[in-house]
Design a protein around this motif. Structure first.
Motif, mmCIF file in Angstrom:
data_model
loop_
_atom_site.group_PDB
_atom_site.id
_atom_site.type_symbol
_atom_site.label_atom_id
_atom_site.label_comp_id
_atom_site.label_asym_id
_atom_site.label_seq_id
_atom_site.Cartn_x
_atom_site.Cartn_y
_atom_site.Cartn_z
ATOM 1 N N ILE A 2 1.002 -1.129 -0.070
ATOM 2 C CA ILE A 2 0.094 0.049 0.091
ATOM 3 C C ILE A 2 0.681 1.289 0.020
ATOM 4 C CG2 ILE A 2 -1.716 1.255 1.120
ATOM 5 C CD1 ILE A 2 -2.623 -1.531 2.407
ATOM 6 N N ALA A 3 1.934 1.226 0.921
ATOM 7 C CA ALA A 3 2.982 2.341 0.907
ATOM 8 C C ALA A 3 3.458 2.451 -0.809
ATOM 9 C CB ALA A 3 4.016 2.222 1.999
ATOM 10 N N ASP A 4 3.934 1.634 -1.178
ATOM 11 C CA ASP A 4 4.543 1.490 -2.432
ATOM 12 C C ASP A 4 3.383 2.373 -3.765
ATOM 13 O OD1 ASP A 4 7.116 1.154 -2.148
ATOM 14 O OD2 ASP A 4 6.648 -0.962 -2.489
ATOM 15 N N GLU A 5 2.231 1.796 -3.533
ATOM 16 C CA GLU A 5 1.035 2.270 -4.352
ATOM 17 C C GLU A 5 1.015 3.732 -4.321
ATOM 18 O OE1 GLU A 5 -1.040 -2.001 -4.731
ATOM 19 O OE2 GLU A 5 -2.097 -0.152 -4.127
ATOM 20 N N LEU A 6 0.972 4.281 -2.837
ATOM 21 C CA LEU A 6 0.594 5.465 -2.585
ATOM 22 C C LEU A 6 2.012 6.209 -3.168
ATOM 23 C CD1 LEU A 6 -0.728 5.448 0.834
ATOM 24 C CD2 LEU A 6 -2.038 6.086 -1.053
ATOM 25 N N LEU A 7 3.061 5.740 -3.065
ATOM 26 C CA LEU A 7 4.242 6.463 -3.557
ATOM 27 C C LEU A 7 4.380 6.502 -5.016
ATOM 28 C CD1 LEU A 7 7.024 5.177 -1.056
ATOM 29 C CD2 LEU A 7 6.102 7.556 -0.861
ATOM 30 N N ASP A 8 3.867 5.572 -5.513
ATOM 31 C CA ASP A 8 3.733 5.510 -7.322
ATOM 32 C C ASP A 8 2.987 6.638 -7.734
ATOM 33 O OD1 ASP A 8 5.062 3.189 -7.393
ATOM 34 O OD2 ASP A 8 3.351 1.897 -7.646
ATOM 35 N N ARG A 9 1.796 7.108 -6.891
ATOM 36 C CA ARG A 9 0.926 8.003 -7.520
ATOM 37 C C ARG A 9 1.560 9.431 -7.128
ATOM 38 N NH1 ARG A 9 -4.498 6.657 -4.219
ATOM 39 N NH2 ARG A 9 -4.197 4.590 -4.718
ATOM 40 N N LEU A 10 2.677 9.541 -6.212
ATOM 41 C CA LEU A 10 3.114 10.893 -5.840
ATOM 42 C C LEU A 10 4.385 11.080 -6.689
ATOM 43 C CD1 LEU A 10 2.922 10.848 -1.854
ATOM 44 C CD2 LEU A 10 1.502 12.040 -3.362
ATOM 45 N N ALA A 11 5.048 9.909 -7.196
ATOM 46 C CA ALA A 11 6.306 10.032 -7.704
ATOM 47 C C ALA A 11 6.529 11.179 -8.945
ATOM 48 C CB ALA A 11 6.698 8.747 -8.551
ATOM 49 N N GLY A 12 5.384 11.466 -9.772
ATOM 50 C CA GLY A 12 5.427 12.118 -10.672
ATOM 51 C C GLY A 12 5.320 13.683 -10.406
ATOM 52 N N LEU A 13 4.929 13.845 -9.034
ATOM 53 C CA LEU A 13 4.503 15.471 -8.965
ATOM 54 C C LEU A 13 5.773 16.218 -8.550
ATOM 55 C CD1 LEU A 13 1.519 14.548 -6.369
ATOM 56 C CD2 LEU A 13 1.337 15.021 -8.967
ATOM 57 N N PRO A 14 5.640 17.511 -9.056
ATOM 58 C CA PRO A 14 6.960 18.389 -8.729
ATOM 59 C C PRO A 14 7.033 18.799 -7.373
ATOM 60 C CG PRO A 14 5.123 19.489 -9.773
ATOM 61 C CD PRO A 14 4.559 18.276 -9.882
ATOM 62 N N ARG A 15 6.026 18.711 -6.624
ATOM 63 C CA ARG A 15 6.073 18.879 -5.148
ATOM 64 C C ARG A 15 4.926 18.065 -4.270
ATOM 65 N NH1 ARG A 15 6.399 24.916 -2.285
ATOM 66 N NH2 ARG A 15 4.304 24.387 -1.239
ATOM 67 N N PRO A 16 5.196 16.936 -4.171
ATOM 68 C CA PRO A 16 4.157 16.196 -3.576
ATOM 69 C C PRO A 16 4.002 16.594 -2.017
ATOM 70 C CG PRO A 16 5.892 14.963 -4.253
ATOM 71 C CD PRO A 16 6.176 16.044 -4.500
ATOM 72 N N ASP A 17 2.778 16.369 -1.552
ATOM 73 C CA ASP A 17 2.487 16.729 -0.099
ATOM 74 C C ASP A 17 2.298 15.259 0.531
ATOM 75 O OD1 ASP A 17 1.564 17.305 2.448
ATOM 76 O OD2 ASP A 17 -0.470 17.742 1.801
ATOM 77 N N LEU A 18 3.420 15.116 1.590
ATOM 78 C CA LEU A 18 3.182 13.489 2.088
ATOM 79 C C LEU A 18 2.342 13.397 3.093
ATOM 80 C CD1 LEU A 18 7.181 12.923 2.367
ATOM 81 C CD2 LEU A 18 5.595 12.211 0.665
ATOM 82 N N ILE A 19 1.696 14.661 3.588
ATOM 83 C CA ILE A 19 0.403 14.275 4.559
ATOM 84 C C ILE A 19 -0.785 13.792 3.890
ATOM 85 C CG2 ILE A 19 -0.862 15.417 6.407
ATOM 86 C CD1 ILE A 19 1.946 15.154 7.105
ATOM 87 N N SER A 20 -1.120 14.788 2.841
ATOM 88 C CA SER A 20 -2.819 14.182 2.168
ATOM 89 C C SER A 20 -2.352 12.872 1.189
ATOM 90 C CB SER A 20 -3.129 15.289 1.709
ATOM 91 O OG SER A 20 -2.124 15.733 0.532
ATOM 92 N N GLY A 21 -1.128 13.069 0.666
ATOM 93 C CA GLY A 21 -0.928 12.029 -0.239
ATOM 94 C C GLY A 21 -0.343 10.683 0.411
ATOM 95 N N TYR A 22 0.090 10.507 1.520
ATOM 96 C CA TYR A 22 0.627 9.312 2.031
ATOM 97 C C TYR A 22 0.358 8.942 3.507
ATOM 98 C CZ TYR A 22 4.817 6.253 2.432
ATOM 99 O OH TYR A 22 5.814 5.329 2.490
ATOM 100 N N ALA A 23 0.782 9.931 4.383
ATOM 101 C CA ALA A 23 0.465 9.685 5.905
ATOM 102 C C ALA A 23 -0.981 9.452 6.139
ATOM 103 C CB ALA A 23 1.205 10.769 6.898
ATOM 104 N N ASP A 24 -1.761 10.725 5.514
ATOM 105 C CA ASP A 24 -3.146 10.116 5.873
ATOM 106 C C ASP A 24 -3.940 8.903 5.278
ATOM 107 O OD1 ASP A 24 -3.353 12.391 7.290
ATOM 108 O OD2 ASP A 24 -4.390 13.913 5.945
#
Ligand code: HEM
Length: 405
Positions: free
Chosen positions: A126-148
């Motif tokens: 699940i962590a890897d899938e969430l990181l895949d979604r963030l990988a292409g973003l210029p400035r991902p937010d690790l709270i809304s996109g990952y920790a939450d």
């Protein structure tokens, strides 16, 4: 800071306190360790800031977590009769012995460290899938996109909620976050009613056909005292309310702490076997629940030299106890991964000690490790002094954690 008059009577409710509570807590702990706090509605609480007083309070049966006691107090204060809904009134976190005892026995049987360990591959996926979604973003937010989202999905998996219901689960969990059990009139909002219906149907299904999940294990935990469907439903709510925000707050806090401490991060990555041993110090340092521990006195109680009358709210500042120099004499404000067995109070103490502590550690370790393994050059996208904490009375999450991979 000098003189007690330097603090307002709402001292814990200000934004300055939320952003940087530690200097104020250091002062209160030294000068008036059990200190009154006023609320704008006219209510008040007593804040406990020393480690030893906090442990004594958490072990004292005259300090109650029973939700019925809390609602009675609110009813008296407001003049309106308030009763907790069944989803809140029948789980272990909101009850005291004797009703707490069989529920705790069932969860201790069903929710073992082994069950949490067994989730490791799933958490990693699940962590890897969430990181895949963030990988292409210029400035991902690790709270809304990952920790939450991470703990919500893991807890859904733990309870045996099928993957096609996870998007609904995320929505319902967000609704639960903003719903406060001690402020409501007993009515549940639409999202929470939907969650309740969904969970009731799921429990009925697991009663007929048990799976390998935690809900099934709870249903069949103790043949001598089967939990009722309402108790299981309510326990499901306890797992979600107890596990989501707290773990999200810890994941975000630990990642931010390690971004700010590159030497410690490098040590952990070089020697992955150290993650497990370092987790308690990270949890002490981050204090993900802030001031969440609350009780109501059922009799007058003396704490730290102050006599608190019956029927008063007591708040334990875990942030303060976790940095009490009497308990942590060597640099309590610093992160020291070699600190021997830091006995922090982030998971509580006594009969309500967190049932999900092991799972919270598993999720946090994997979340941080996968992020740093996959993106070894990840760094803050803003100056760390610009990071803001949410004004939240229960947990202490960052509002956002923008990074550059
Ligand atoms: C970093 C994450 C977490 C933190 C900091 C945390 C903290 C706590 C604390 C402080 C308590 C005691 C409350 C009190 O005495 O007033 C507690 C109780 C509890 N927690 Fe956690 N928790 C976390 C994660 C979880 C998870 C992941 C779950 C389950 C999935 C969970 C389930 C529970 C339950 C069921 C209780 C009630 C136990 C009882 O009343 O006997 N928690 N938690």
């Amino acid at each position: 800071m000098t003189g007690t008059r330097a603090l307002s009577k709402y001292w814990m409710l200000t934004n300055d306190f939320t952003q940087n509570p530690y200097p104020v807590l250091e002062y209160v702990r030294r000068e008036s360790p059990v200190r009154e706090l006023s609320f704008p509605d006219g209510g008040r609480a007593w804040v406990v800031t020393r480690y030893e007083d906090a442990k004594a309070a958490l072990a004292d049966p005259r300090l109650s977590r029973d939700v019925h006691v809390h609602y009675r107090l609110m009813s008296e204060r407001t003049g309106r009769t308030m009763t907790p809904p069944p989803e809140e009134a029948n789980h272990l976190a909101n009850l005291e012995p004797p009703r707490h005892t069989p529920l705790r026995r069932a969860i201790s049987f069903a929710f073992t460290p082994r069950r949490a360990e067994a989730l490791r591959p799933k958490v990693e996926q699940i962590a890897d899938e969430l990181l895949d979604r963030l990988a292409g973003l210029p400035r991902p937010d690790l709270i809304s996109g990952y920790a939450d989202p991470l703990p919500v999905i893991v807890i859904a998996e733990l309870m045996g909620v099928p993957a096609d219901a996870w998007p609904d689960f995320l929505r319902w969990s967000t609704a639960l976050r903003t719903h406060s059990p001690t402020e409501g009139s007993g009515a549940l909002d639409r999202n929470i009613q939907e969650l309740s219906h969904y969970m009731s149907a799921l429990i009925a299904e697991k009663e007929r056909e048990p799976g390998e999940d935690l809900l099934s294990a709870l249903i069949h935990a103790d043949p001598e005292r089967r939990l009722t469907s309402t108790e299981i439903l309510s326990t499901g709510f306890a797992l979600m309310t107890g596990g989501n925000d707290t773990t999200a707050s810890l994941v975000g806090g630990v990642i931010a702490a390690l971004l700010a401490h590159p030497a410690e991060r490098a040590e952990l990555l070089a020697e992955p076997g150290r993650w497990g041993r370092s987790m308690d110090e990270l949890i002490r340092y981050v204090s993900p629940i802030g001031n969440a521990l609350q009780r109501v006195t059922t009799e007058p109680v003396e704490l730290g030299g102050v006599t608190i009358p019956a029927g008063e709210v007591v708040v334990i500042s875990v942030m303060s106890t976790n940095r009490d120099p009497h308990q942590f004499p060597d640099d309590p404000d610093g992160l020291d991964l070699t600190r021997p067995k830091p006995a922090h109070l982030s998971f509580g103490f006594g009969i309500h000690y967190c049932s999900g502590a092991h799972l919270a550690k598993v999720i946090t370790e994997i979340a941080a490790r996968r992020l740093f393994e996959r993106f070894p050059r990840v760094r803050f996208a803003v100056d760390p002094s610009e990071l803001r904490y949410q004004q939240n009375v229960v947990v202490r999450p960052l509002e956002a954690l923008p990074v550059v991979f």
